[in-house]
Scaffold this motif. Structure first.
Motif, mmCIF file in Angstrom:
data_model
loop_
_atom_site.group_PDB
_atom_site.id
_atom_site.type_symbol
_atom_site.label_atom_id
_atom_site.label_comp_id
_atom_site.label_asym_id
_atom_site.label_seq_id
_atom_site.Cartn_x
_atom_site.Cartn_y
_atom_site.Cartn_z
ATOM 1 N N PRO A 266 58.484 50.467 39.053
ATOM 2 C CA PRO A 266 57.515 49.623 39.024
ATOM 3 C C PRO A 266 57.940 48.143 38.484
ATOM 4 N N ALA A 267 57.156 47.071 39.227
ATOM 5 C CA ALA A 267 57.506 45.821 38.868
ATOM 6 C C ALA A 267 57.156 45.432 37.360
ATOM 7 N N ARG A 268 58.095 44.766 36.673
ATOM 8 C CA ARG A 268 57.933 44.459 35.158
ATOM 9 C C ARG A 268 57.522 42.883 35.375
ATOM 10 N N VAL A 269 57.960 42.180 36.419
ATOM 11 C CA VAL A 269 58.259 40.626 36.541
ATOM 12 C C VAL A 269 57.492 40.317 37.721
ATOM 13 N N ILE A 270 56.278 39.874 37.669
ATOM 14 C CA ILE A 270 55.517 39.662 38.802
ATOM 15 C C ILE A 270 55.268 38.206 38.876
ATOM 16 N N VAL A 271 55.343 37.589 40.196
ATOM 17 C CA VAL A 271 54.982 36.074 40.316
ATOM 18 C C VAL A 271 53.984 36.060 41.307
ATOM 19 N N VAL A 272 52.992 35.294 40.716
ATOM 20 C CA VAL A 272 51.869 34.914 41.506
ATOM 21 C C VAL A 272 51.725 33.684 42.021
ATOM 22 N N THR A 273 51.699 33.453 43.341
ATOM 23 C CA THR A 273 51.745 32.287 44.008
ATOM 24 C C THR A 273 50.622 32.367 45.304
ATOM 25 N N SER A 274 50.492 31.251 46.143
ATOM 26 C CA SER A 274 49.833 31.158 47.143
ATOM 27 C C SER A 274 50.406 30.284 48.052
ATOM 28 N N PRO A 275 49.766 30.216 49.698
ATOM 29 C CA PRO A 275 50.477 29.125 50.473
ATOM 30 C C PRO A 275 50.297 27.707 50.117
ATOM 31 N N LEU A 276 49.025 27.246 49.638
ATOM 32 C CA LEU A 276 48.593 25.953 49.229
ATOM 33 C C LEU A 276 47.837 26.000 48.042
ATOM 34 N N PRO A 277 47.581 25.048 47.372
ATOM 35 C CA PRO A 277 46.764 24.468 46.231
ATOM 36 C C PRO A 277 45.450 24.919 46.457
ATOM 37 N N GLY A 278 44.637 25.449 45.626
ATOM 38 C CA GLY A 278 43.028 25.895 45.604
ATOM 39 C C GLY A 278 42.925 27.339 46.295
ATOM 40 N N ASP A 279 43.816 28.025 46.510
ATOM 41 C CA ASP A 279 43.766 29.262 46.708
ATOM 42 C C ASP A 279 43.169 30.192 45.506
ATOM 43 N N GLY A 280 43.094 29.778 44.363
ATOM 44 C CA GLY A 280 42.778 30.555 43.375
ATOM 45 C C GLY A 280 44.004 31.582 42.431
ATOM 46 N N LYS A 281 45.137 31.133 42.792
ATOM 47 C CA LYS A 281 46.304 32.122 42.367
ATOM 48 C C LYS A 281 46.572 31.960 40.774
ATOM 49 N N SER A 282 46.053 30.828 40.048
ATOM 50 C CA SER A 282 46.057 30.793 38.651
ATOM 51 C C SER A 282 44.864 31.535 37.906
ATOM 52 N N THR A 283 43.891 31.614 38.440
ATOM 53 C CA THR A 283 42.692 32.258 37.964
ATOM 54 C C THR A 283 42.877 33.761 38.326
ATOM 55 N N THR A 284 43.414 34.097 39.332
ATOM 56 C CA THR A 284 43.777 35.439 39.765
ATOM 57 C C THR A 284 44.885 36.117 38.914
ATOM 58 N N ALA A 285 45.999 35.308 38.440
ATOM 59 C CA ALA A 285 47.087 35.811 37.452
ATOM 60 C C ALA A 285 46.405 35.727 36.097
ATOM 61 N N ALA A 286 45.643 34.969 35.719
ATOM 62 C CA ALA A 286 45.083 35.133 34.340
ATOM 63 C C ALA A 286 44.053 36.181 34.245
ATOM 64 N N ASN A 287 43.100 36.486 35.255
ATOM 65 C CA ASN A 287 42.340 37.858 35.157
ATOM 66 C C ASN A 287 43.351 38.804 35.372
ATOM 67 N N LEU A 288 44.317 39.129 36.133
ATOM 68 C CA LEU A 288 45.139 40.348 36.405
ATOM 69 C C LEU A 288 45.877 40.412 35.020
ATOM 70 N N ALA A 289 46.157 39.357 34.189
ATOM 71 C CA ALA A 289 47.066 39.729 33.100
ATOM 72 C C ALA A 289 45.871 40.154 32.194
ATOM 73 N N VAL A 290 44.597 39.870 32.035
ATOM 74 C CA VAL A 290 43.679 40.218 31.285
ATOM 75 C C VAL A 290 43.274 41.615 31.366
ATOM 76 N N SER A 291 42.971 41.891 32.731
ATOM 77 C CA SER A 291 42.824 43.448 33.307
ATOM 78 C C SER A 291 43.848 44.265 32.820
ATOM 79 N N ILE A 292 45.289 43.930 33.111
ATOM 80 C CA ILE A 292 46.340 44.978 32.599
ATOM 81 C C ILE A 292 46.262 45.204 31.074
ATOM 82 N N ALA A 293 45.816 43.909 30.226
ATOM 83 C CA ALA A 293 46.114 44.224 28.846
ATOM 84 C C ALA A 293 44.943 44.916 28.423
#
Length: 548
Positions: A266-293
């Motif tokens: 299983p992946a322990r280091v996960i990079v969250v990115t997107s093709p262009l700005p404005g795709d919601g990658k930062s919000t997705t990364a934040a909520n994914l972290a909260v969900s796993i926690a």
């Protein structure tokens, strides 16, 4: 294009097709409404042969003679003399040519009758013209067929007078509406097929798979609270009023799918990115972290977007101190890691001041060693810049365990996705999957969560300790700005100022940078340096003192 794909396209554009069909029907009705009304009436005459003797043979011969003559009489109906006679009878001012165009003389098949059909702007005008035309033909035929004694072997006998038409013959409203409806329907279908053929935007998981072969492991529906802003939701309270039930369940599904991407490793280091700005990658990364926690696992969210950091603002603290200072050796990771939940499972590291060489810094050996040491104790989620804008995401992907690529449904095109995947593949990065963000609720891929959210009773304004904590942090972060009379600087000036401070500023002191005393006790410092040795989470009373 197979039938199933065509059905999906028509289903996706059914509203457009319906609107065009209704507009076509309305156009047909409107066209018929503005057309002048035309009425048609017909008068019938019988061609008869004069019999010299009353016998069956003579009757048959007379009938054959009449049928042979009736075809010739049709041309007589187009003569100018007939038109002039009818015009004189009715006292009309129309020209002879115009009257000829309004009358049509026909012969019903296998009969010895002539039918004069006349059209006019009113029922009376059509009826009178038909009768007058048939009388004029009778006079002309009897004159032509008469011999020296004034007798004729064949004559045209006028029948019953023409009946008054009850409704106009033109325009036909039903035919016009039906034709407009069919034209609009065909136009809508053609529009949908052409638009879908040339539309390169990705709208469904099937489009993503067909474009680059990658698997879609998350479908995040459109959430009104995330339109134009960033927000984190609570996943430990099902009755939390912040965020839609559909979005939370979709995030939980993404969290679950990540566990099955690679079961053996299983992946322990996960990079969250997107093709262009404005795709919601930062919000997705934040909520994914909260969900796993929320499941009890220790998670660290690192903002590696050193050019345009936003993670600190999402959780309500400053981005001025963070990863860049750690990599520059000015502070320890324990000094900049913020514990943002009550249970001590989620730690957030902001980006810090903008360095002059962000790509070299995130791709450094110090960065790799730091993240690998942290990943021994907790899951690390890295929010990186867009992969098509800069090379940072591809550089981090080269040594990370996997990459999550976030795209916007209906905005990201297939060529953008292919270029993003190629950039990751060039650095030997491992693509875990694609996350489709802002999927419309009406889409089939949006799932069933939104449909049943009200049934499960998750539609209220309750507020949990998570929201109170985040809102309190945001209020404290806004207090220094409120005391500044000149107001906040522009984004460009702010980034330039941060670069100057990074290059010229002295070593950072945790207490003076806005991080509370005791935060360094959340993570045990490494024995040698900030980039060697494991990171451990302590449960001492000092850790509680570091909460904001």
């Amino acid at each position: 294009m197979d039938l199933l794909k065509m059905v999906r396209i028509l289903r996706a554009y059914w509203v457009t097709i319906l609107v065009l069909a209704v507009l076509g029907a309305a156009a047909g009705w409107g066209w018929s409404a503005v057309q002048p009304r035309v009425y048609t009436a017909d008068a019938t005459g019988y061609v008869s042969a004069v019999q010299s003797e009353a016998s069956t043979g003579a009757a048959l011969a007379g009938d054959q003679l009449a049928k042979s003559k009736v075809l010739s009489y049709i041309d007589i109906g187009r003569w100018r003399s007939v038109a002039e006679s009818a015009k004189a009878q009715l006292g009309l001012t129309d020209s002879v040519d115009e009257l000829s165009r309004r009358v049509k003389v026909t012969n019903p098949a296998q009969t010895a009758t002539l039918r004069a059909e006349a059209s006019g702007p009113t029922p009376e005008a059509a009826r009178d013209l038909a009768q007058a035309w048939l009388r004029a033909m009778t006079e002309e035929i009897n004159r032509l067929e008469a011999d020296d004694k004034g007798e004729s072997a064949v004559q045209l006998i006028a029948g019953d007078s023409a009946q008054l038409p009850q409704r106009p013959s033109s325009p036909n409203v039903r035919i016009a509406v039906a034709a407009g409806l069919m034209a609009g329907l065909l136009s809508g279908i053609l529009f949908a097929l052409i638009r879908r053929t040339f539309d390169r935007r990705l709208r469904s998981s099937r489009d993503v798979t067909e474009s680059c072969g990658a698997s879609v492991i998350g479908m995040l529906p459109l959430d009104k609270e995330l339109v134009g802003e960033r927000a984190v939701f609570s996943f430990d309270d099902v009755r939390d009023g912040r965020g839609s039930f559909a979005h939370k369940e979709a995030m939980r599904e993404l969290r679950t799918n990540l566990q099955y991407v690679d079961v053996d490793d299983p992946a322990r280091v996960i990079v969250v990115t997107s093709p262009l700005p404005g795709d919601g990658k930062s919000t997705t990364a934040a909520n994914l972290a909260v969900s796993i926690a929320a499941t009890g696992q220790a998670v660290m969210l690192i903002d590696a977007d050193l050019r345009r950091p936003v993670v600190g603002g999402i959780f309500g603290f400053s981005d001025d101190v963070g990863l860049s200072e750690v990599l520059a050796g000015r502070t320890q990771i324990e000094d900049v890691a913020h514990k943002v939940d009550d249970e001590g499972n989620l730690f957030v590291v902001a980006a810090g001041r903008t360095p002059p060489n962000p790509s070299e810094m995130v791709g450094s050996q110090r960065m790799r060693t730091l993240v690998r040491r942290i990943s021994e104790e907790m899951i690390v989620i890295i929010d990186s810049p867009p992969t098509l804008a800069v090379a940072d995401a591809a550089i981090i992907a080269s040594w990370a365990d996997g990459v999550l690529l976030v795209l916007t449904a209906g905005r990201t095109t297939d060529d953008m996705l292919k270029r993003a995947v190629d950039n990751i593949a060039k650095t030997k990065g491992h693509l875990l999957g694609v996350v489709m963000n802002r999927v419309p609720r009406r889409s089939v891929d949006a799932g069933y969560y939104g449909k049943y959210s009200r049934y499960y009773g998750h539609d209220h304004d309750a507020q949990t300790r998570w929201q109170r904590l985040v809102q309190a942090r945001k209020r404290r972060a806004r207090k220094p700005a409120a005391r500044t009379e000149s107001g906040p600087p522009t984004s460009t000036a702010s980034r330039a100022a941060r670069r100057r401070t990074f290059e010229e500023g002295p070593r950072i002191d945790a207490d003076s940078s806005g991080i509370e005393v005791g935060l360094q006790e959340l993570l045990r410092p490494a024995p040698a340096s900030a980039t060697t040795g494991p990171v451990r989470v302590l449960s001492s009373p000092g850790a509680e003192h570091g909460k904001r």
